[in-house]
Design a protein around this motif. Structure first.
Motif, mmCIF file in Angstrom:
data_model
loop_
_atom_site.group_PDB
_atom_site.id
_atom_site.type_symbol
_atom_site.label_atom_id
_atom_site.label_comp_id
_atom_site.label_asym_id
_atom_site.label_seq_id
_atom_site.Cartn_x
_atom_site.Cartn_y
_atom_site.Cartn_z
ATOM 1 N N GLY A 1 0.810 -1.207 0.000
ATOM 2 C CA GLY A 1 0.000 0.000 0.000
ATOM 3 C C GLY A 1 0.845 1.258 0.000
ATOM 4 N N SER A 2 0.165 2.403 0.071
ATOM 5 C CA SER A 2 0.861 3.690 0.047
ATOM 6 C C SER A 2 1.567 3.942 1.375
ATOM 7 C CB SER A 2 -0.136 4.823 -0.212
ATOM 8 O OG SER A 2 0.439 6.070 0.106
ATOM 9 N N PRO A 3 2.895 4.037 1.391
ATOM 10 C CA PRO A 3 3.591 4.301 2.659
ATOM 11 C C PRO A 3 3.262 5.672 3.228
ATOM 12 C CG PRO A 3 5.130 4.373 0.820
ATOM 13 C CD PRO A 3 3.838 3.864 0.268
ATOM 14 N N VAL A 4 2.979 6.648 2.360
ATOM 15 C CA VAL A 4 2.633 7.985 2.841
ATOM 16 C C VAL A 4 1.263 7.969 3.502
ATOM 17 C CG1 VAL A 4 2.139 10.359 2.126
ATOM 18 C CG2 VAL A 4 4.096 9.140 1.162
ATOM 19 N N SER A 5 0.312 7.276 2.899
ATOM 20 C CA SER A 5 -1.022 7.187 3.483
ATOM 21 C C SER A 5 -0.977 6.491 4.839
ATOM 22 C CB SER A 5 -1.962 6.439 2.534
ATOM 23 O OG SER A 5 -3.277 6.422 3.033
ATOM 24 N N VAL A 6 -0.204 5.416 4.936
ATOM 25 C CA VAL A 6 -0.082 4.711 6.218
ATOM 26 C C VAL A 6 0.589 5.615 7.254
ATOM 27 C CG1 VAL A 6 0.974 2.747 7.398
ATOM 28 C CG2 VAL A 6 -0.043 2.437 5.138
ATOM 29 N N ALA A 7 1.625 6.340 6.856
ATOM 30 C CA ALA A 7 2.318 7.224 7.796
ATOM 31 C C ALA A 7 1.393 8.310 8.318
ATOM 32 C CB ALA A 7 3.539 7.849 7.119
ATOM 33 N N ALA A 8 0.578 8.899 7.439
ATOM 34 C CA ALA A 8 -0.352 9.940 7.875
ATOM 35 C C ALA A 8 -1.410 9.369 8.806
ATOM 36 C CB ALA A 8 -1.011 10.592 6.660
ATOM 37 N N CYS A 9 -1.845 8.161 8.533
ATOM 38 C CA CYS A 9 -2.847 7.512 9.379
ATOM 39 C C CYS A 9 -2.266 7.205 10.764
ATOM 40 C CB CYS A 9 -3.331 6.242 8.693
ATOM 41 S SG CYS A 9 -4.728 5.435 9.492
ATOM 42 N N LEU A 10 -1.057 6.678 10.800
ATOM 43 C CA LEU A 10 -0.444 6.324 12.078
ATOM 44 C C LEU A 10 -0.062 7.554 12.895
ATOM 45 C CD1 LEU A 10 1.837 3.348 10.976
ATOM 46 C CD2 LEU A 10 -0.329 3.237 12.224
ATOM 47 N N ALA A 11 0.025 8.715 12.250
ATOM 48 C CA ALA A 11 0.309 9.946 12.989
ATOM 49 C C ALA A 11 -0.872 10.371 13.854
ATOM 50 C CB ALA A 11 0.672 11.065 12.019
ATOM 51 N N ASP A 12 -2.038 9.790 13.618
ATOM 52 C CA ASP A 12 -3.232 10.076 14.416
ATOM 53 C C ASP A 12 -3.307 9.050 15.545
ATOM 54 O OD1 ASP A 12 -5.697 10.572 15.496
ATOM 55 O OD2 ASP A 12 -6.768 10.613 13.582
ATOM 56 N N ASP A 13 -3.017 9.483 16.757
ATOM 57 C CA ASP A 13 -2.978 8.559 17.894
ATOM 58 C C ASP A 13 -4.342 7.966 18.231
ATOM 59 O OD1 ASP A 13 -0.271 8.913 18.205
ATOM 60 O OD2 ASP A 13 -0.485 10.559 19.640
ATOM 61 N N ARG A 14 -5.404 8.520 17.674
ATOM 62 C CA ARG A 14 -6.730 7.963 17.946
ATOM 63 C C ARG A 14 -6.941 6.632 17.244
ATOM 64 N NH1 ARG A 14 -10.387 12.585 15.554
ATOM 65 N NH2 ARG A 14 -9.058 11.943 13.815
ATOM 66 N N ILE A 15 -6.166 6.384 16.199
ATOM 67 C CA ILE A 15 -6.364 5.182 15.391
ATOM 68 C C ILE A 15 -5.556 4.036 15.986
ATOM 69 C CG2 ILE A 15 -5.981 4.164 13.113
ATOM 70 C CD1 ILE A 15 -6.479 6.904 11.912
ATOM 71 N N PRO A 16 -6.213 2.953 16.393
ATOM 72 C CA PRO A 16 -5.465 1.813 16.951
ATOM 73 C C PRO A 16 -4.553 1.196 15.895
ATOM 74 C CG PRO A 16 -7.837 1.635 17.396
ATOM 75 C CD PRO A 16 -7.669 2.718 16.382
ATOM 76 N N ALA A 17 -3.396 0.745 16.346
ATOM 77 C CA ALA A 17 -2.437 0.102 15.446
ATOM 78 C C ALA A 17 -1.829 -1.096 16.156
ATOM 79 C CB ALA A 17 -1.344 1.087 15.038
ATOM 80 N N PRO A 18 -1.417 -2.108 15.415
ATOM 81 C CA PRO A 18 -0.764 -3.264 16.039
ATOM 82 C C PRO A 18 0.463 -2.833 16.836
ATOM 83 C CG PRO A 18 -1.309 -3.730 13.745
ATOM 84 C CD PRO A 18 -1.568 -2.274 13.958
ATOM 85 N N PRO A 19 0.786 -3.570 17.890
ATOM 86 C CA PRO A 19 1.947 -3.202 18.719
ATOM 87 C C PRO A 19 3.222 -3.067 17.891
ATOM 88 C CG PRO A 19 0.674 -4.948 19.770
ATOM 89 C CD PRO A 19 0.101 -4.775 18.400
ATOM 90 N N GLY A 20 3.904 -1.972 18.096
ATOM 91 C CA GLY A 20 5.191 -1.752 17.444
ATOM 92 C C GLY A 20 5.121 -1.219 16.029
ATOM 93 N N LEU A 21 3.920 -1.153 15.432
ATOM 94 C CA LEU A 21 3.843 -0.732 14.034
ATOM 95 C C LEU A 21 4.254 0.729 13.869
ATOM 96 C CD1 LEU A 21 3.168 -1.293 11.096
ATOM 97 C CD2 LEU A 21 0.781 -0.705 11.587
ATOM 98 N N ARG A 22 3.846 1.578 14.795
ATOM 99 C CA ARG A 22 4.215 2.991 14.655
ATOM 100 C C ARG A 22 5.728 3.173 14.673
ATOM 101 N NH1 ARG A 22 -1.004 3.850 17.004
ATOM 102 N NH2 ARG A 22 -2.080 5.525 15.843
ATOM 103 N N GLN A 23 6.410 2.467 15.559
ATOM 104 C CA GLN A 23 7.866 2.571 15.618
ATOM 105 C C GLN A 23 8.500 2.028 14.338
ATOM 106 O OE1 GLN A 23 10.109 3.953 17.210
ATOM 107 N NE2 GLN A 23 12.007 2.788 16.933
ATOM 108 N N ALA A 24 8.017 0.884 13.868
ATOM 109 C CA ALA A 24 8.569 0.312 12.638
ATOM 110 C C ALA A 24 8.340 1.247 11.457
ATOM 111 C CB ALA A 24 7.941 -1.056 12.367
ATOM 112 N N TRP A 25 7.158 1.848 11.404
ATOM 113 C CA TRP A 25 6.842 2.723 10.267
ATOM 114 C C TRP A 25 7.647 4.015 10.321
ATOM 115 C CZ3 TRP A 25 4.550 -0.034 6.807
ATOM 116 C CH2 TRP A 25 4.152 0.572 5.611
ATOM 117 N N ARG A 26 7.936 4.486 11.516
ATOM 118 C CA ARG A 26 8.769 5.685 11.641
ATOM 119 C C ARG A 26 10.130 5.461 10.985
ATOM 120 N NH1 ARG A 26 12.862 7.524 14.711
ATOM 121 N NH2 ARG A 26 12.964 5.618 15.961
ATOM 122 N N LEU A 27 10.662 4.254 11.115
ATOM 123 C CA LEU A 27 11.962 3.941 10.529
ATOM 124 C C LEU A 27 11.866 3.652 9.031
ATOM 125 C CD1 LEU A 27 13.360 1.543 13.298
ATOM 126 C CD2 LEU A 27 13.783 3.994 13.052
#
Length: 594
Positions: A253-279
């Motif tokens: 999928g779109s890495p930019v779209s996922v990054a923008a979505c994960l920047a919203d702390d209201r949206i639940p994400a699997p454990p560790g995904l935000r850290q992995a996506w930041r890198l």
């Protein structure tokens, strides 16, 4: 508000160097060239391209860009397509085009403020920028303007040609006379349909037996917009959760779209995904890597490397795909900051690692496990070191001091430290700035602030080293290899001028660098492998170059964290260390340079 005027300055660009102008380019192109090429410092540095959708704005910019290299003042240094980008993604793209590697917005502005070279920036579709949930700032173009575009425009060396549509963005600049305007008007235009709703978009896609979408078989348009449309669904939570928990979508999928979505702390994400996506996201968003024609294994290897230390479930899913690539992560320890690495002679696959507090440990390069503590002086904070077979060491501190430690009956390392200490006292430019060793521990090489490299053979220590002036700037990293014939030694060094040099010590240094880039080398490592000697070069623009020295072939690998220390073992485990932790890549040297 000022508008562009017809060209009248002598010595301006020759419009014949551009494609034949037609439509809006024929009407507005000459005046646009006049603005771009005008050397008058009093003229506004910003030109806004306005007009309704379908008025020809993008065509005008494309025409300008096609001939821009024909004149020094019209040369565009970076062209960013802003549609669908939020602030971070815009910064990644711009920084990459400028040769800095992907940077966060604040770091990009700081780098440009320090750089001060003239910059002509072209931004298309600024009014169509923004990504993520519609009620969040990242989804609004004005957020990008305020957080990044305006700080860029405030730099005195920046000129910019920006498409703003009929949005009113940057009106304040135009109203204050700080921008000129090209307004293409408001032609009749019937907009085409946008992306389909999420359920329609995904209805006909191939699925696995357990119901997951085969994202590798979806079209590029579907992959790009799936998460955006899921966020716009009447009840977005189930669809968004389905996508963020689907490793296949995260890979395709779109890495930019996922990054923008994960920047919203209201949206639940699997454990560790935000850290992995930041890198991973700054690299996954690279147009070359995002190209669907590129290898899925390459994207999988990158995302697996980022996920290994924080998202085990995602890492396990990606591992089979990652192993198909020419490199894959063997381990990751994001909790282990590393300031220096060195081979442990006589211990195959073992490394000595230093942390920011100066503690030393024996590290298994293949597993990342700390197998033993190593005694170290309590006051030393090494950023480089050389290790002997008897476990005596020569540590390089941030002040340029060389500190011998451990059992050294013949005081060999002490003599090296005294030699360089006395040299630095008499000539400050000779202060050590880098240290390295051969993997077998028989050679130590010291680089200094004047650009010299000094080679010390430890088996029969001479009164003075074999020294050569290799660089015109301070050495930032150095390493060496004793070749199998035991009569030749290769010294590899890098300096503040962005050069990498190779010196075979029985001859004069090569007259030209083997590599020179507008970036800095932060670490070097070399090792003899089954396929010949290999040199690893870490650059501060988040890229690692792997050189096959017998052929001169080079392979670029993304660096997911800043690197200040490198180590390469003969069995081809490359360990990357820095302030954000350490990780290791297993290299397939059979295919690495194909």
């Amino acid at each position: 508000m000022s508008t562009v005027s017809p060209p009248d300055a002598p010595g301006g660009p020759d419009i014949a160097a551009w494609p034949p102008p037609a439509g809006p380019a024929g009407t507005y192109g000459p005046a646009l060239l006049d603005w771009a090429a005008d050397p008058n410092p009093g003229r506004p540095r910003v030109c806004l391209i306005r007009g309704a959708r379908g008025s020809g704005k993008s065509g005008l910019l494309a025409w300008f860009l096609a001939g821009a290299p024909a004149h020094p003042h019209t040369t565009v240094h970076a062209a960013v397509l802003a549609e669908g980008l939020f602030t971070d993604a815009f910064a990644w793209d711009l920084a990459r085009q400028l040769g800095y590697g992907p940077l966060a917005p604040a770091r990009l502005v700081d780098r440009l403020a320090a750089d001060q070279r003239p910059l002509l920036l072209l931004v298309a579709d600024l009014h169509r920028s923004g990504r993520g949930p519609a009620d969040r700032p990242l989804a609004r173009p004005r957020n990008l303007v305020e957080d990044l575009v305006v700080p860029l425009l405030e730099l005195p060396q920046t000129r910019a040609l920006i498409e703003v549509g009929d949005s009113g963005l940057l009106d304040g600049w135009a109203g204050a006379g700080a921008a000129e305007t090209v307004d293409l008007g408001d032609p009749a235009f019937a907009p085409g349909p946008g992306p389909a709703a999420y359920d329609v978009l995904t209805a006909g896609l191939t699925r696995t037996p357990d119901g997951r979408i085969r994202w590798d078989e979806a079209t590029g348009d579907v992959r790009e917009h799936a998460l955006d449309q899921a966020l716009r669904a009447p009840e977005p939570e189930p669809a968004v959760r389905e996508l963020l928990t689907d490793p296949g979508f995260l890979l395709h999928g779109s890495p930019v779209s996922v990054a923008a979505c994960l920047a919203d702390d209201r949206i639940p994400a699997p454990p560790g995904l935000r850290q992995a996506w930041r890198l991973a996201a700054p690299h996954l968003a690279d147009p070359e890597l995002a190209d669907p024609e590129q290898s899925t294994a390459e994207r999988a290897a990158l995302l697996h490397t980022a996920a290994l230390g924080s998202s085990p479930t995602l890492a396990r899913y990606l591992l089979p795909l990652a192993r198909n690539h020419v490199y894959s992560a063997a381990w990751a320890r994001p909790d282990t900051a590393v300031t220096a690495l060195a081979a442990a002679p006589g211990e195959p696959g073992a490394l000595v690692a230093a942390d920011p507090l100066g503690d030393l440990a024996l590290l298994d390069a293949a597993t990342g496990q700390s197998t033993a503590a190593v005694p170290s002086p309590s006051t030393a904070r090494p950023n480089g070191m050389a290790v002997r077979r008897d476990w005596s060491m020569l540590l390089l501190t941030g002040t340029g001091a060389l500190l011998p430690t451990g059992e050294d009956p013949a005081a060999l390392l002490g003599r090296i430290a005294v030699y360089h200490g006395q040299a630095a006292l008499s000539r400050p430019g000779l202060r050590p700035s880098a240290i390295g060793q051969s993997p077998c521990g028989s050679l130590v090489v010291v680089g200094d602030e004047q650009g010299n490299a000094h080679v010390w053979p430890l088996e029969d220590l001479p009164a003075a080293p074999l020294s050569r002036a290799l660089h015109a700037a301070s050495v930032t990293a150095v390493t060496c290899l004793a070749l199998p014939d035991k009569t030749h030694t290769l010294v590899m060094s890098a300096a503040m001028d962005g050069t990498v040099r190779l010196w075979e010590t029985s001859a004069d240094p090569m007259p030209v660098p083997v590599e020179q880039r507008p970036a800095l080398v932060t670490a070097l490592a070399a090792a003899p492998t089954a396929h010949g000697p290999v040199l690893a070069v870490a650059w501060n623009d988040a890229v690692l170059h792997l050189w096959h020295l017998p052929t001169g072939h080079v392979r670029a690998v993304p660096l997911i964290t800043p690197c200040s220390a490198l180590a390469l073992t003969p069995d081809c485990h490359l360990v990357v260390g820095g302030t954000e932790g350490a990780y290791a890549l297993a290299l397939d040297t059979v295919r690495l340079w194909d």
